[in-house]
Every structure is written in structure tokens, then in C-alpha cells.
Design an enzyme around this catalytic site. Structure first.
Site, PDB file in Angstrom:
ATOM      1  N   ASP A 226      38.041  36.732  42.938  1.00  0.00           N
ATOM      2  CA  ASP A 226      38.940  37.821  42.561  1.00  0.00           C
ATOM      3  C   ASP A 226      40.004  38.084  43.636  1.00  0.00           C
ATOM      4  O   ASP A 226      40.940  38.838  43.410  1.00  0.00           O
ATOM      5  CB  ASP A 226      38.125  39.095  42.282  1.00  0.00           C
ATOM      6  CG  ASP A 226      38.907  40.129  41.498  1.00  0.00           C
ATOM      7  OD1 ASP A 226      39.997  39.788  40.995  1.00  0.00           O
ATOM      8  OD2 ASP A 226      38.415  41.267  41.386  1.00  0.00           O
TER       9      ASP A 226
ATOM     10  N   GLU B 179      42.399  36.227  44.427  1.00  0.00           N
ATOM     11  CA  GLU B 179      43.192  35.043  44.068  1.00  0.00           C
ATOM     12  C   GLU B 179      44.640  35.138  44.516  1.00  0.00           C
ATOM     13  O   GLU B 179      45.297  34.124  44.719  1.00  0.00           O
ATOM     14  CB  GLU B 179      43.116  34.811  42.552  1.00  0.00           C
ATOM     15  CG  GLU B 179      44.077  35.645  41.700  1.00  0.00           C
ATOM     16  CD  GLU B 179      43.862  37.143  41.772  1.00  0.00           C
ATOM     17  OE1 GLU B 179      42.744  37.568  42.124  1.00  0.00           O
ATOM     18  OE2 GLU B 179      44.811  37.908  41.479  1.00  0.00           O
TER      19      GLU B 179
ATOM     20  N   LYS C 174      53.795  37.211  43.832  1.00  0.00           N
ATOM     21  CA  LYS C 174      52.527  36.936  43.151  1.00  0.00           C
ATOM     22  C   LYS C 174      52.744  37.059  41.649  1.00  0.00           C
ATOM     23  O   LYS C 174      53.153  38.107  41.155  1.00  0.00           O
ATOM     24  CB  LYS C 174      51.454  37.934  43.614  1.00  0.00           C
ATOM     25  CG  LYS C 174      50.145  37.851  42.825  1.00  0.00           C
ATOM     26  CD  LYS C 174      49.061  38.777  43.375  1.00  0.00           C
ATOM     27  CE  LYS C 174      47.821  38.802  42.484  1.00  0.00           C
ATOM     28  NZ  LYS C 174      46.763  39.710  42.986  1.00  0.00           N
TER      29      LYS C 174
ATOM     30  N   ASP D 244      44.509  38.763  35.486  1.00  0.00           N
ATOM     31  CA  ASP D 244      43.493  38.630  36.530  1.00  0.00           C
ATOM     32  C   ASP D 244      42.155  39.150  36.028  1.00  0.00           C
ATOM     33  O   ASP D 244      41.896  40.350  36.049  1.00  0.00           O
ATOM     34  CB  ASP D 244      43.951  39.402  37.781  1.00  0.00           C
ATOM     35  CG  ASP D 244      42.960  39.276  38.932  1.00  0.00           C
ATOM     36  OD1 ASP D 244      42.035  38.432  38.840  1.00  0.00           O
ATOM     37  OD2 ASP D 244      43.116  40.017  39.921  1.00  0.00           O
TER      38      ASP D 244
ATOM     39  N   LYS E  21      35.718  40.833  37.309  1.00  0.00           N
ATOM     40  CA  LYS E  21      35.988  42.236  37.647  1.00  0.00           C
ATOM     41  C   LYS E  21      35.000  43.154  36.945  1.00  0.00           C
ATOM     42  O   LYS E  21      34.728  42.997  35.763  1.00  0.00           O
ATOM     43  CB  LYS E  21      37.403  42.622  37.204  1.00  0.00           C
ATOM     44  CG  LYS E  21      38.461  42.187  38.149  1.00  0.00           C
ATOM     45  CD  LYS E  21      39.781  42.883  37.863  1.00  0.00           C
ATOM     46  CE  LYS E  21      40.846  42.365  38.794  1.00  0.00           C
ATOM     47  NZ  LYS E  21      40.552  42.608  40.218  1.00  0.00           N
TER      48      LYS E  21
ATOM     49  N   ASP F 210      49.538  41.977  36.942  1.00  0.00           N
ATOM     50  CA  ASP F 210      49.306  41.306  38.229  1.00  0.00           C
ATOM     51  C   ASP F 210      50.377  40.260  38.569  1.00  0.00           C
ATOM     52  O   ASP F 210      50.270  39.552  39.567  1.00  0.00           O
ATOM     53  CB  ASP F 210      47.914  40.662  38.209  1.00  0.00           C
ATOM     54  CG  ASP F 210      47.234  40.716  39.567  1.00  0.00           C
ATOM     55  OD1 ASP F 210      47.677  41.500  40.429  1.00  0.00           O
ATOM     56  OD2 ASP F 210      46.272  39.951  39.773  1.00  0.00           O
TER      57      ASP F 210
ATOM     58  N   ARG G  94      46.147  36.104  47.270  1.00  0.00           N
ATOM     59  CA  ARG G  94      46.480  35.541  48.588  1.00  0.00           C
ATOM     60  C   ARG G  94      46.439  34.015  48.564  1.00  0.00           C
ATOM     61  O   ARG G  94      47.119  33.371  49.360  1.00  0.00           O
ATOM     62  CB  ARG G  94      45.539  36.136  49.648  1.00  0.00           C
ATOM     63  CG  ARG G  94      44.097  35.804  49.447  1.00  0.00           C
ATOM     64  CD  ARG G  94      43.188  36.717  50.234  1.00  0.00           C
ATOM     65  NE  ARG G  94      43.066  38.041  49.615  1.00  0.00           N
ATOM     66  CZ  ARG G  94      42.389  39.055  50.139  1.00  0.00           C
ATOM     67  NH1 ARG G  94      41.788  38.914  51.310  1.00  0.00           N
ATOM     68  NH2 ARG G  94      42.312  40.214  49.518  1.00  0.00           N
TER      69      ARG G  94
HETATM   70  N1  BES Z   1      45.036  42.087  41.422  1.00  0.00           N
HETATM   71  C1  BES Z   1      43.997  42.579  42.241  1.00  0.00           C
HETATM   72  C2  BES Z   1      44.407  43.822  43.036  1.00  0.00           C
HETATM   73  C3  BES Z   1      44.708  45.053  42.222  1.00  0.00           C
HETATM   74  C4  BES Z   1      43.703  45.956  41.938  1.00  0.00           C
HETATM   75  C5  BES Z   1      45.975  45.316  41.799  1.00  0.00           C
HETATM   76  C6  BES Z   1      43.974  47.092  41.214  1.00  0.00           C
HETATM   77  C7  BES Z   1      46.272  46.458  41.058  1.00  0.00           C
HETATM   78  C8  BES Z   1      45.269  47.344  40.773  1.00  0.00           C
HETATM   79  C9  BES Z   1      43.563  41.508  43.251  1.00  0.00           C
HETATM   80  O1  BES Z   1      43.651  40.216  42.789  1.00  0.00           O
HETATM   81  C10 BES Z   1      42.129  41.759  43.583  1.00  0.00           C
HETATM   82  O2  BES Z   1      41.320  41.618  42.718  1.00  0.00           O
HETATM   83  N2  BES Z   1      41.855  42.141  44.831  1.00  0.00           N
HETATM   84  C11 BES Z   1      40.543  42.421  45.287  1.00  0.00           C
HETATM   85  C12 BES Z   1      40.318  41.701  46.590  1.00  0.00           C
HETATM   86  C13 BES Z   1      38.902  41.661  47.036  1.00  0.00           C
HETATM   87  C14 BES Z   1      38.063  40.837  46.096  1.00  0.00           C
HETATM   88  C15 BES Z   1      38.857  41.088  48.441  1.00  0.00           C
HETATM   89  C16 BES Z   1      40.417  43.930  45.454  1.00  0.00           C
HETATM   90  O3  BES Z   1      41.381  44.572  45.901  1.00  0.00           O
HETATM   91  O4  BES Z   1      39.388  44.471  45.086  1.00  0.00           O
HETATM   92 ZN    ZN Z   2      45.079  39.854  41.357  1.00  0.00          ZN
HETATM   93 MN    MN Z   3      41.938  39.594  41.700  1.00  0.00          MN
END
Ligand code: BES
Ligand code: ZN
Ligand code: MN
Length: 496
Positions: free
Chosen positions: A344, A346, A261, A266, A273, A285, A348
Site C-alpha cells: 500500500d 506504492e 503520482k 489504490d 486497505k 490517488d 513512493r
Molecule cells: N494513497 C495513499 C495515501 C492516502 C491516504 C491518500 C488517504 C489520501 C488519503 C498511499 O498510497 C498509502 O496508502 N499510504 C500509506 C503508506 C503506509 C502503508 C506506509 C498510508 O499513508 O497509510
Molecule cells: Zn496511494
Molecule cells: Mn497506497
């Protein structure tokens, strides 16, 4: 990067005495007595040279004996540049403890122009771990305009040049990955990162193919995310390593495909966010893509008899007029359709294209993806262990063991089939955020989603959201990028 890598030094007191500092290691034996570790002959000549009763000097500090505990004493002797001796605790002498000890020595002298001679380790794995972590502890990254950069110099008393050379390859690769994670997102957009990959390919002799713009027509996930930042837009980078000795019959070799990834920032996109300060860490990210790039750099130097292809899925998840919308339906590489619920999630989406491309075009024996994918992984395991998902229990066991030995620790998590219905969509093949049912388990459902794209391949997913970045400056890690995954993937590939 401002970091030093270990060099070998002759195992004699003359070479020690040319350094400003000498690091010696201590531990406690089963009778609770302290002992000085390391090559015993060398340690005793050092003691004699400086006229020291080492154990008496050490006991002055009443050490607790834990790994990484560090004390220093001033010394002087004629014919010697040595100003101090560091005593560093080796704890239980496990590789983990040795890493902490070496990182403590590295940290003690980072940013200083000091030559440190280490006489701390006996044993091949111990030497490797010590040499790598010495560098990790001394690592500094910044963009300060002050050009007067000071470096330590590390000398390790050993005759085992080969082990030290391998350790330096790994340490450099980890620091390369860290550098990319630390680089701010106004610099490291997808095209910049692709260019770094091209340059590293030239340096280390692996092939690099970059796809952009119209060439990404089939990569619906990468485009949907990356077109939020149309200049320069997303990139797909394919790195190919073939051993020099097997260029002709490469097809007969086992083939590992890594997918990373690479979200260069992000914001969350339209599903912005919140609270907003959670965004600041999101320059990290792309740590998965950085880890596979650095792994291919290491592998190209170590030359295992195996093929490795690494796919960097590079995109920015920005908020703009060209951002994707919650409720969009996208078509991934290979034709699977997905309903986007929360922009968010993104990571996957970009990984799905990479996994499907690997399955359909590369005929891999193993597919491993690595991604800062879910906050839920950190909630579940904290920052010391990455969440690992695979149906292959034997492979999982191997990776757990390699993780413990290398320092990149992973925990085998379950792909829970009871949660599959959370990915159902009324209008597409799947919805991507698993919110059709209230199962929580965000890291598990993300893994279940990715699994839809790997066909029948032997597949491992590593969720490194917790481990890719350290929020504190401690142990082997600076505050910021850790380079997690480089050791794990490199050691695993070398073991195949
Ligand atoms: N990049 C984030 C995950 C992340 C969060 C990495 C904190 C490092 C520290 C990812 O893209 C994300 O935003 N995931 C969401 C998914 C949800 C919207 C289903 C999450 O984990 O909140
Ligand atoms: Zn992310
Ligand atoms: Mn995200």
C-alpha cells in the site's frame, strides 16, 4: 465539467442592468461600520439606478462581516433585467477572503442559468483571485444522464483584460485537474489518462511522449505497482514545454521538472486497505499527475521563458494474481534496489523511478514532485495545508508565500535525519516503508525515501494527501477533487 469562466464587462450600469443578478461586496472599516466595496463610481450609479440605499438594505441583515457571507435582495427598475442584488462579505479583504467571497457567489448560482455581473474588486491581484474563485465555486462534475445542463454566466466589471485572461487560464487548468480526479477509475485507467495528455498536448502545443510495456523495462517501481492491473498496464508520460520564442536555444533556459503520482486507483494491493471504505476516495490517488498535467496546460498558454518537463507516473495499484508481494525486491530506474514491505506504500515506488529519471536524463535545475502520498500528512496538517519537504530554505519560503497568495497553501516540514535508519534493509539498498524503527512520522519518512532518488538536485516534495480532495462541499471546493497544486506550481514557475 460544468463550470463558467469570467468575462470582462464594461464598467457601467447599462451592462450591469443586462444581468439577472449583480454582486456587490461589503466589508467593515476600523470603526466597525459597513462599507460597500468595488469601483465606487459604478457602485453609486447602480444604487441610483435601482433607487437603493445600499447600506440600509445591507444593515437589514445584521451581517457579521465575515468573508463569503452572502445576502440577496430583490430589485427592479425599468430598462433592466436585474432581479436581485447579492451582497457578499469580503472579510478582511485579504486575497484569501476575496477567494471565499467569489466562491460564495459562484456557489450561489451554480447549475443555474443566471447571468451575474460583479462589481466587487479593485486591484490586480484581487481581480485575479476573484475571477478564479468565481469559477471554482460554480464547478459541478457528474455523469448524470440528464443532458439539460444549466450554466451561470459571469461578467466582471473591469478594464484589465490581461489579468482576467490569465485568471481564466488558471481557473480552466484547475477545473481540468478536478475533472480528472472526479472521473471514476473504471474510466481513467493509465492508458486513458495518457491519451488525455496526448490530446491536451495537441490542443495547447506541448510535446507528449508515452512509454508502455517493454519500454518500461528500467522503471522497476512503476512496473511492480502497475502490473497488478495488466490490462492496460502502467504508463510513463513525459510532457515537455519549451517557450515558442526560444525553441532554438532551449538548452540555455532554466529547467523545471515536475513528477506526479498517478495511481488511478489504490486498493493497497496485497496489503489491502482496511477498513474497506477508506478505498472509495482512492480514485483521487492520481491527483498529483493531474495537477502537473494541468499546470503544463496553463504554462503553455502563459509562455514563461523557462523549460518545463512533467513526468506522469501512471499505474493502478490493484489486487490480482500479478500484484507484487510484500517482501519482493525491485530495481528502480538507475539501479537502486528496494525491499517492498507494504504494497500500500506504492506511491513512493512509482515516484522513485520518475525522480531518478529526472536526475539521470533531464539535467533539471529544480525537481518538484507532487503526490497524494501519506495519510500521515492529513493527520499532521489537516486538509488546508499540503506538507512540503525541501532542504532549500529560501525556496521553501518562496513557495509558502506563493501558496498563501494563490490559495494552494503549503507548510514547510522537516526532513529529519535522525529517522534515516528506519529505511534500512537487510537485503536491499533500502526498505520503502520505514518500519525498521518505530518513529511514526509517516509523511516525513516517505519524504526521506524519495530524497534517495534525487541526486544533488534542488528538490521539493509536496504531499497533497490532505489537500487534493475535499470531503465536504464548502468554500472553493466541491466534494471531491480540488485541483490543488495547479495554482502553486503555475505561479511559482511564472515567478522564476
Ligand atoms: N494513497 C495513499 C495515501 C492516502 C491516504 C491518500 C488517504 C489520501 C488519503 C498511499 O498510497 C498509502 O496508502 N499510504 C500509506 C503508506 C503506509 C502503508 C506506509 C498510508 O499513508 O497509510
Ligand atoms: Zn496511494
Ligand atoms: Mn497506497
Amino acid at each position: 465539467m460544468k463550470v463558467a469562466f469570467a468575462q470582462s464587462a464594461p464598467m457601467n450600469v447599462e451592462s450591469a442592468a443586462r444581468s439577472q443578478a449583480i454582486a456587490l461586496a461589503f466589508s467593515k472599516n476600523s470603526n466597525d461600520e459597513f462599507i460597500i466595496e468595488g469601483p465606487s463610481q459604478l457602485v453609486s450609479t447602480i444604487a441610483k439606478h435601482f433607487d437603493l440605499a445600499l447600506l440600509d438594505e445591507l444593515s437589514f441583515f445584521s451581517p457579521s462581516g465575515k468573508a463569503g457571507e452572502l445576502f440577496e435582495i430583490p430589485v427592479s427598475a425599468t430598462d433592466s433585467e436585474t432581479e436581485r442584488i447579492f451582497f457578499v462579505g469580503l472579510g478582511d479583504k485579504s486575497l484569501g477572503s476575496i477567494r471565499l467571497a467569489a466562491a460564495a457567489v459562484g456557489r450561489k448560482v451554480r447549475g443555474k442559468n443566471i447571468k451575474v455581473f460583479s462589481a466587487c474588486t479593485d486591484g490586480v491581484d484581487e481581480l485575479h483571485a476573484y475571477a478564479v474563485s468565481l469559477s471554482l465555486g460554480s464547478y459541478v462534475w457528474n455523469l448524470k444522464s440528464d443532458k439539460d445542463v444549466k450554466f451561470p454566466e459571469f461578467l466582471i466589471a473591469t478594464n484589465d483584460q490581461e489579468t482576467l485572461d490569465d485568471a481564466v487560464v488558471i481557473a480552466k487548468a484547475i477545473c481540468t485537474a478536478r475533472d480528472f480526479v472526479h472521473t471514476p477509475s473504471n474510466i481513467k485507467n493509465p492508458s486513458w489518462l495518457a491519451k488525455q495528455a496526448v490530446d491536451l498536448g495537441k490542443e495547447f502545443g506541448f510535446e507528449v511522449k508515452v512509454l508502455a510495456g517493454k519500454e518500461l523495462a528500467q522503471f522497476g517501481g512503476l512496473r511492480a505497482v502497475g502490473n497488478s492491473s495488466p490490462k492496460p498496464g502502467p504508463r510513463f508520460v513525459e510532457l515537455s514545454y519549451t517557450p515558442r520564442s526560444a525553441k532554438k536555444n532551449a538548452g540555455a533556459l532554466e529547467h523545471v521538472v515536475l513528477v506526479g503520482k498517478g495511481i488511478t486507483f489504490d486498493t493497497g494491493g496485497v496489503s489491502l486497505k482496511r477498513p474497506y471504505d477508506t478505498m472509495i476516495a482512492m480514485k483521487s490517488d492520481m491527483a498529483g499527475a493531474a495537477a502537473i498535467l494541468a499546470t503544463v496546460c496553463a504554462i503553455s498558454q502563459l509562455q514563461p521563458k523557462i523549460r518545463v518537463t512533467a513526468l506522469m507516473m501512471l499505474a493502478e495499484n490493484a489486487l490480482s494474481g500479478t500484484s507484487q508481494r510484500p517482501s519482493d525486491v525491485i530495481t528502480h530506474f538507475g539501479g537502486t534496489t528496494v525491499e517492498v514491505i507494504n504494497t500500500d506504500a506504492e506511491g513512493r515506488l512509482v515516484l522513485a523511478d520518475g525522480l531518478a529519471y529526472a536526475d539521470k536524463n533531464l539535467d533539471p535545475d529544480y525537481v518538484v514532485d507532487i503526490a497524494t502520498l501519506t495519510g500521515a500528512a492529513t493527520l499532521g496538517l489537516g486538509r488546508q495545508y499540503a506538507a512540503m519537504y525541501t532542504r532549500d530554505n529560501a525556496l521553501a519560503k518562496e513557495l509558502v508565500a506563493i501558496g498563501e497568495a494563490s490559495g494552494d497553501k503549503v507548510w514547510h516540514m522537516p526532513l529529519i535525519d535522525d529517522y534515516q535508519d528506519s529505511l534500512e534493509s537487510d537485503i536491499a539498498d533500502f526498505n520503502h516503508t520505514a518500519d525498521k524503527a518505530k518513529y511514526s512520522a509517516g509523511s516525513v519518512t516517505a519524504a526521506l525515501f524519495l530524497e534517495k532518488f534525487v541526486g544533488d538536485r534542488r528538490w521539493v516534495h509536496l504531499d497533497i494527501a490532505g489537500t487534493a480532495r475535499s470531503e465536504v462541499d464548502a468554500g472553493e471546493n466541491p466534494k471531491g477533487g480540488t485541483g490543488f497544486g495547479v495554482r502553486l506550481l503555475t505561479d511559482w514557475i511564472m515567478s522564476l
